[in-house]
Design a protein around this motif. Structure first.
Motif, PDB file in Angstrom:
ATOM      1  N   UNK A 230      37.298 -23.435  74.654  1.00  0.00           N
ATOM      2  CA  UNK A 230      36.242 -22.942  73.759  1.00  0.00           C
ATOM      3  C   UNK A 230      35.251 -22.085  74.537  1.00  0.00           C
ATOM      4  N   UNK A 231      34.759 -21.043  73.900  1.00  0.00           N
ATOM      5  CA  UNK A 231      33.935 -20.037  74.572  1.00  0.00           C
ATOM      6  C   UNK A 231      32.726 -20.644  75.272  1.00  0.00           C
ATOM      7  N   UNK A 232      32.144 -21.672  74.671  1.00  0.00           N
ATOM      8  CA  UNK A 232      30.946 -22.263  75.257  1.00  0.00           C
ATOM      9  C   UNK A 232      31.253 -23.305  76.329  1.00  0.00           C
ATOM     10  N   UNK A 233      32.537 -23.496  76.655  1.00  0.00           N
ATOM     11  CA  UNK A 233      32.918 -24.482  77.671  1.00  0.00           C
ATOM     12  C   UNK A 233      33.697 -23.857  78.826  1.00  0.00           C
TER      13      UNK A 233
ATOM     14  N   UNK B 160      46.436  -6.355  64.706  1.00  0.00           N
ATOM     15  CA  UNK B 160      46.853  -7.375  63.746  1.00  0.00           C
ATOM     16  C   UNK B 160      46.627  -8.783  64.302  1.00  0.00           C
ATOM     17  N   UNK B 161      46.120  -9.662  63.465  1.00  0.00           N
ATOM     18  CA  UNK B 161      45.842 -11.066  63.780  1.00  0.00           C
ATOM     19  C   UNK B 161      44.633 -11.260  64.690  1.00  0.00           C
ATOM     20  N   UNK B 162      43.970 -10.180  65.069  1.00  0.00           N
ATOM     21  CA  UNK B 162      42.760 -10.300  65.889  1.00  0.00           C
ATOM     22  C   UNK B 162      41.557 -10.351  64.951  1.00  0.00           C
ATOM     23  N   UNK B 163      40.933 -11.500  64.898  1.00  0.00           N
ATOM     24  CA  UNK B 163      39.790 -11.674  64.008  1.00  0.00           C
ATOM     25  C   UNK B 163      38.493 -11.906  64.771  1.00  0.00           C
ATOM     26  N   UNK B 164      38.546 -12.714  65.808  1.00  0.00           N
ATOM     27  CA  UNK B 164      37.333 -13.077  66.543  1.00  0.00           C
ATOM     28  C   UNK B 164      37.186 -12.196  67.772  1.00  0.00           C
ATOM     29  N   UNK B 165      36.751 -10.966  67.540  1.00  0.00           N
ATOM     30  CA  UNK B 165      36.474 -10.045  68.636  1.00  0.00           C
ATOM     31  C   UNK B 165      35.312  -9.159  68.202  1.00  0.00           C
TER      32      UNK B 165
ATOM     33  N   UNK C 241      35.222  -6.179  67.468  1.00  0.00           N
ATOM     34  CA  UNK C 241      35.586  -5.315  66.346  1.00  0.00           C
ATOM     35  C   UNK C 241      36.690  -5.974  65.516  1.00  0.00           C
ATOM     36  N   UNK C 242      36.546  -7.259  65.291  1.00  0.00           N
ATOM     37  CA  UNK C 242      37.505  -7.984  64.465  1.00  0.00           C
ATOM     38  C   UNK C 242      37.045  -8.043  63.027  1.00  0.00           C
ATOM     39  N   UNK C 243      36.760  -9.251  62.538  1.00  0.00           N
ATOM     40  CA  UNK C 243      36.336  -9.430  61.154  1.00  0.00           C
ATOM     41  C   UNK C 243      35.121  -8.595  60.802  1.00  0.00           C
ATOM     42  N   UNK C 244      34.187  -8.477  61.742  1.00  0.00           N
ATOM     43  CA  UNK C 244      32.935  -7.826  61.396  1.00  0.00           C
ATOM     44  C   UNK C 244      33.049  -6.311  61.316  1.00  0.00           C
ATOM     45  N   UNK C 245      34.194  -5.760  61.725  1.00  0.00           N
ATOM     46  CA  UNK C 245      34.452  -4.325  61.535  1.00  0.00           C
ATOM     47  C   UNK C 245      35.642  -4.133  60.593  1.00  0.00           C
ATOM     48  N   UNK C 246      36.826  -4.562  61.000  1.00  0.00           N
ATOM     49  CA  UNK C 246      38.009  -4.353  60.160  1.00  0.00           C
ATOM     50  C   UNK C 246      37.925  -5.166  58.867  1.00  0.00           C
ATOM     51  N   UNK C 247      37.520  -6.430  58.991  1.00  0.00           N
ATOM     52  CA  UNK C 247      37.394  -7.251  57.793  1.00  0.00           C
ATOM     53  C   UNK C 247      36.365  -6.689  56.835  1.00  0.00           C
TER      54      UNK C 247
ATOM     55  N   UNK D 184      39.697 -18.307  55.292  1.00  0.00           N
ATOM     56  CA  UNK D 184      39.879 -19.081  56.509  1.00  0.00           C
ATOM     57  C   UNK D 184      39.083 -18.616  57.715  1.00  0.00           C
ATOM     58  N   UNK D 185      38.757 -17.337  57.799  1.00  0.00           N
ATOM     59  CA  UNK D 185      38.159 -16.818  59.032  1.00  0.00           C
ATOM     60  C   UNK D 185      36.738 -17.339  59.209  1.00  0.00           C
ATOM     61  N   UNK D 186      36.341 -17.504  60.472  1.00  0.00           N
ATOM     62  CA  UNK D 186      34.990 -17.897  60.826  1.00  0.00           C
ATOM     63  C   UNK D 186      34.451 -16.886  61.824  1.00  0.00           C
ATOM     64  N   UNK D 187      34.089 -15.683  61.347  1.00  0.00           N
ATOM     65  CA  UNK D 187      33.622 -14.640  62.262  1.00  0.00           C
ATOM     66  C   UNK D 187      32.239 -14.954  62.808  1.00  0.00           C
ATOM     67  N   UNK D 188      31.872 -14.230  63.847  1.00  0.00           N
ATOM     68  CA  UNK D 188      30.525 -14.329  64.387  1.00  0.00           C
ATOM     69  C   UNK D 188      29.606 -13.566  63.449  1.00  0.00           C
ATOM     70  N   UNK D 189      28.573 -14.198  62.944  1.00  0.00           N
ATOM     71  CA  UNK D 189      27.698 -13.580  61.953  1.00  0.00           C
ATOM     72  C   UNK D 189      26.470 -12.996  62.630  1.00  0.00           C
ATOM     73  N   UNK D 190      26.457 -11.690  62.783  1.00  0.00           N
ATOM     74  CA  UNK D 190      25.298 -11.047  63.387  1.00  0.00           C
ATOM     75  C   UNK D 190      24.078 -11.179  62.478  1.00  0.00           C
ATOM     76  N   UNK D 191      24.302 -11.390  61.178  1.00  0.00           N
ATOM     77  CA  UNK D 191      23.172 -11.466  60.275  1.00  0.00           C
ATOM     78  C   UNK D 191      22.298 -12.692  60.515  1.00  0.00           C
TER      79      UNK D 191
END
Length: 320
Positions: free
Chosen positions: A56-59, A143-148, A150-156, A303-310
């Motif tokens: 996990x990113x925080x570990x 494809x299949x890259x969501x948590x980056x 430019x993942x969900x918060x751009x392509x999504x 299903x996705x859990x993107x990083x929410x800049x908002x």
């Protein structure tokens, strides 16, 4: 896995939990390779091990070095070759283009952890315990890259007709790596003896500004969410937002990568291996990624859990 199966290789996926998807013909092996004895059992019979795992990113500081040691132990027992997928955090802030000969100058815990893990692998190679090579990519998409970045918060966002959210100054040049190209490069590194004991920046498509990258995404999606269609969180917002949002706190260490041009050179790979792996042209790579997001839109929304800049207060974010 897909690239290896296309070459007719026998492939096993080693994961902690049952994977949601495996290409046809890929064997599933469940193991937590943080523990060397489990890595030894999981890697039995392997010729090449591709290390694409991370805690996990925080570990990262707590778990990543031991995870790397566990994998090295498993590779050594199997007499296999190790190919490691890495990012560029270990270099720290850089005032010039990123090349493989840069010193490890990271001052944050994630960058220092990445440097430590790279040293663990290359030291084991130098000691003759294993054969190893490292492939490094920039912020990636595909494809299949969501948590980056430019993942969900751009392509999504684009396929949903919403405004994209990006970090830092979108006017700056930033190299992005297309994941299928990254995969093909890692497979090649596992096949070539001249790759051993070396670090390689994998081939990337042409570098443009993040603003231009996002524009190409919206052109491929054929949508217009209105002006401005980019919402940018500057470095200050990442820092302040870290007090409110755990994901933003973890990303704030890397704010430098979005506050200065971030251009990655891959000349070493190209000059050594020629056209064995050529980067997909940027517009083609973006179009292929948009097409995947369009087919997955309903699943992504559920299903996705993107990083929410908002999560950053409105007063600290700015439009671009």
């Amino acid at each position: 896995m897909e690239q290896l199966r296309e070459r007719g290789a026998d492939v096993a996926a080693v994961t902690r939990h049952e994977p949601d998807f495996l290409p046809e013909g890929v064997e599933s092996r469940l193991a937590d390779v943080l523990y060397p004895d489990r890595a030894v059992a999981a890697f039995a019979g392997a010729d090449v091990v591709y290390h694409c795992a991370q805690p996990p990113y925080d570990e990262w500081p707590e778990l990543f070095p031991d995870l790397t040691r566990g994998i090295v132990a498993g590779v050594e027992a199997a007499g296999a070759r190790l190919v490691v997928a890495e990012n560029l955090y270990m270099y720290g802030p850089v005032q010039a283009r990123l090349t493989e000969d840069l010193p490890y100058a990271a001052t944050g815990p994630k960058g220092q952890t990445r440097a430590e893990c790279a040293d663990i692998v290359l030291d084991a190679h130098e000691a003759g315990r294993i054969e190893a090579t490292i492939g490094r990519a920039s912020d990636f998409f595909g494809p299949r890259v969501r948590e980056s970045a430019v993942g969900e918060q751009v392509f999504g966002a684009a396929v949903a007709g919403k405004r994209a959210k990006v970090f830092g100054d979108p006017r700056l040049a930033h190299t992005y790596t297309y994941v299928p190209d990254f995969a093909r490069a890692l497979v090649l590194l596992g096949e070539r003896d001249e790759a051993l004991g070396e670090v390689w920046h994998v081939p990337n498509p042409e570098t443009v500004s993040t603003r231009r990258f996002v524009d190409l995404v919206y052109e491929a999606a054929d949508v217009d969410p209105g002006f401005p269609h980019i919402i940018a969180a500057p470095g200050l917002a990442l820092t302040l937002g870290g007090y409110l949002s755990a994901p933003l706190k973890e990303l704030s260490e890397m704010r430098y990568a979005f506050e200065e041009p971030y251009v990655v050179r891959d000349a070493k790979f190209r000059e050594t291996f020629g056209d064995a792996v050529e980067a997909t042209p940027l517009q083609d790579a973006i179009a292929e990624t948009v097409a995947w997001y369009e087919t997955q839109r309903e699943e992504t929304a559920a299903e996705a859990e993107p990083i929410h800049i908002e999560t950053v207060s409105e007063g600290t974010a700015e439009s671009a």
